[in-house]
Design a protein around this motif. Structure first.
Motif, PDB file in Angstrom:
ATOM      1  N   GLY A  89       8.797  26.651 -23.090  1.00  0.00           N
ATOM      2  CA  GLY A  89       7.810  25.915 -22.298  1.00  0.00           C
ATOM      3  C   GLY A  89       8.439  24.825 -21.455  1.00  0.00           C
ATOM      4  N   ARG A  90       9.455  24.160 -21.991  1.00  0.00           N
ATOM      5  CA  ARG A  90      10.142  23.104 -21.234  1.00  0.00           C
ATOM      6  C   ARG A  90      10.771  23.689 -19.976  1.00  0.00           C
ATOM      7  NH1 ARG A  90      15.346  20.040 -21.803  1.00  0.00           N
ATOM      8  NH2 ARG A  90      15.924  21.572 -23.370  1.00  0.00           N
ATOM      9  N   MET A  91      11.383  24.852 -20.097  1.00  0.00           N
ATOM     10  CA  MET A  91      11.988  25.491 -18.923  1.00  0.00           C
ATOM     11  C   MET A  91      10.921  25.918 -17.911  1.00  0.00           C
ATOM     12  SD  MET A  91      15.142  27.702 -20.496  1.00  0.00           S
ATOM     13  CE  MET A  91      14.189  28.529 -21.759  1.00  0.00           C
ATOM     14  N   LEU A  92       9.793  26.386 -18.408  1.00  0.00           N
ATOM     15  CA  LEU A  92       8.728  26.854 -17.518  1.00  0.00           C
ATOM     16  C   LEU A  92       8.020  25.714 -16.784  1.00  0.00           C
ATOM     17  CD1 LEU A  92       7.164  29.574 -19.823  1.00  0.00           C
ATOM     18  CD2 LEU A  92       8.405  29.970 -17.686  1.00  0.00           C
ATOM     19  N   PRO A 135      -3.815  15.226 -12.574  1.00  0.00           N
ATOM     20  CA  PRO A 135      -3.921  14.681 -13.934  1.00  0.00           C
ATOM     21  C   PRO A 135      -2.585  14.668 -14.682  1.00  0.00           C
ATOM     22  CG  PRO A 135      -4.717  16.917 -13.878  1.00  0.00           C
ATOM     23  CD  PRO A 135      -4.406  16.547 -12.449  1.00  0.00           C
ATOM     24  N   LYS A 136      -2.524  13.766 -15.641  1.00  0.00           N
ATOM     25  CA  LYS A 136      -1.387  13.711 -16.556  1.00  0.00           C
ATOM     26  C   LYS A 136      -1.566  14.867 -17.539  1.00  0.00           C
ATOM     27  CE  LYS A 136       0.668  10.907 -20.142  1.00  0.00           C
ATOM     28  NZ  LYS A 136       0.444   9.800 -21.052  1.00  0.00           N
ATOM     29  N   ILE A 137      -0.554  15.701 -17.679  1.00  0.00           N
ATOM     30  CA  ILE A 137      -0.675  16.854 -18.569  1.00  0.00           C
ATOM     31  C   ILE A 137       0.153  16.707 -19.840  1.00  0.00           C
ATOM     32  CG2 ILE A 137      -1.399  18.493 -16.815  1.00  0.00           C
ATOM     33  CD1 ILE A 137       1.496  19.396 -16.533  1.00  0.00           C
ATOM     34  N   VAL A 138       1.117  15.805 -19.829  1.00  0.00           N
ATOM     35  CA  VAL A 138       1.929  15.578 -21.025  1.00  0.00           C
ATOM     36  C   VAL A 138       1.058  14.915 -22.088  1.00  0.00           C
ATOM     37  CG1 VAL A 138       3.882  14.276 -21.962  1.00  0.00           C
ATOM     38  CG2 VAL A 138       4.087  15.427 -19.759  1.00  0.00           C
ATOM     39  N   GLY A 139       1.092  15.480 -23.292  1.00  0.00           N
ATOM     40  CA  GLY A 139       0.329  14.911 -24.398  1.00  0.00           C
ATOM     41  C   GLY A 139      -1.077  15.467 -24.534  1.00  0.00           C
ATOM     42  N   GLN A 140      -1.499  16.320 -23.607  1.00  0.00           N
ATOM     43  CA  GLN A 140      -2.816  16.954 -23.745  1.00  0.00           C
ATOM     44  C   GLN A 140      -2.781  17.916 -24.933  1.00  0.00           C
ATOM     45  OE1 GLN A 140      -5.610  16.430 -22.302  1.00  0.00           O
ATOM     46  NE2 GLN A 140      -5.188  15.538 -20.302  1.00  0.00           N
ATOM     47  N   SER A 141      -3.936  18.246 -25.456  1.00  0.00           N
ATOM     48  CA  SER A 141      -3.980  19.182 -26.587  1.00  0.00           C
ATOM     49  C   SER A 141      -3.586  20.579 -26.109  1.00  0.00           C
ATOM     50  CB  SER A 141      -5.379  19.221 -27.202  1.00  0.00           C
ATOM     51  OG  SER A 141      -6.269  19.916 -26.350  1.00  0.00           O
ATOM     52  N   ALA A 181       2.642  24.468 -25.768  1.00  0.00           N
ATOM     53  CA  ALA A 181       3.396  23.952 -26.918  1.00  0.00           C
ATOM     54  C   ALA A 181       4.324  22.816 -26.484  1.00  0.00           C
ATOM     55  CB  ALA A 181       4.201  25.067 -27.567  1.00  0.00           C
ATOM     56  N   PHE A 182       4.981  22.980 -25.353  1.00  0.00           N
ATOM     57  CA  PHE A 182       5.884  21.930 -24.876  1.00  0.00           C
ATOM     58  C   PHE A 182       5.125  20.693 -24.411  1.00  0.00           C
ATOM     59  CE2 PHE A 182       7.899  19.835 -21.217  1.00  0.00           C
ATOM     60  CZ  PHE A 182       8.903  19.196 -21.899  1.00  0.00           C
ATOM     61  N   LEU A 183       4.151  20.880 -23.507  1.00  0.00           N
ATOM     62  CA  LEU A 183       3.458  19.718 -22.926  1.00  0.00           C
ATOM     63  C   LEU A 183       2.679  18.922 -23.973  1.00  0.00           C
ATOM     64  CD1 LEU A 183       2.184  21.234 -19.566  1.00  0.00           C
ATOM     65  CD2 LEU A 183       4.015  19.546 -19.898  1.00  0.00           C
ATOM     66  N   SER A 184       2.101  19.596 -24.957  1.00  0.00           N
ATOM     67  CA  SER A 184       1.336  18.890 -25.978  1.00  0.00           C
ATOM     68  C   SER A 184       2.226  18.078 -26.913  1.00  0.00           C
ATOM     69  CB  SER A 184       0.465  19.858 -26.787  1.00  0.00           C
ATOM     70  OG  SER A 184       1.289  20.752 -27.510  1.00  0.00           O
ATOM     71  N   SER A 185       3.482  18.463 -27.038  1.00  0.00           N
ATOM     72  CA  SER A 185       4.390  17.746 -27.947  1.00  0.00           C
ATOM     73  C   SER A 185       5.334  16.795 -27.202  1.00  0.00           C
ATOM     74  CB  SER A 185       5.221  18.743 -28.753  1.00  0.00           C
ATOM     75  OG  SER A 185       6.060  19.503 -27.887  1.00  0.00           O
ATOM     76  N   ALA A 186       5.379  16.876 -25.868  1.00  0.00           N
ATOM     77  CA  ALA A 186       6.275  16.014 -25.089  1.00  0.00           C
ATOM     78  C   ALA A 186       5.734  14.585 -25.016  1.00  0.00           C
ATOM     79  CB  ALA A 186       6.455  16.584 -23.680  1.00  0.00           C
TER      80      ALA A 186
END
Length: 125
Positions: free
Chosen positions: A49-52, A75-81, A119-124
């Motif tokens: 996900g980080r690469m994508l 919108p801010k997408i980092v940390g979204q569910s 998975a990446f954005l929700s955990s970043a």
């Protein structure tokens, strides 16, 4: 405002359950397979996900950025569910959400890509 989010969450969970059922047809009957496999289908690979999401940062990584035309708040997408992210990308992919750039991006993603991105954005951080 709470109702659309509730509907969106239900849609995302339904999508995940349907995807899980389609991926594991040899297991138990459909209702049991969907309920037991749903969490596994929702879990993507954060490293993939980080690469994508490399190109996502061009717009979503800039504080207060707005597109020139049409004038959308980005919108801010980092940390979204993960459920929200899967739902949003799936809706863009299907054309239910309207934004030309996001629709073009989402249409290039497979369901696994969307799970990995979520998975990446929700955990970043």
């Amino acid at each position: 405002m709470m109702r659309p989010l509730t509907i969106a969450a239900c849609f995302a969970l339904t999508l995940v359950a349907a995807t899980a059922a389609a991926q594991e047809p040899a297991k138990a009957p459909a209702p049991a397979a969907a309920s037991t496999a749903a969490p596994a289908a929702a879990k993507g690979n954060p490293e993939t996900g980080r690469m994508l999401t490399y190109t996502c940062q061009g717009c979503h990584g800039v504080q207060g950025y707005k597109n020139a035309y049409p004038n959308y708040h980005v919108p801010k997408i980092v940390g979204q569910s993960p459920e929200y992210l899967v739902n949003a990308l799936t809706e863009y992919k299907k054309g239910a959400r309207k934004h030309p750039t996001m629709q073009a991006q989402a249409q290039s993603f497979s369901d696994q890509d969307i799970a990995d991105i979520a998975a990446f954005l929700s955990s970043a951080k």
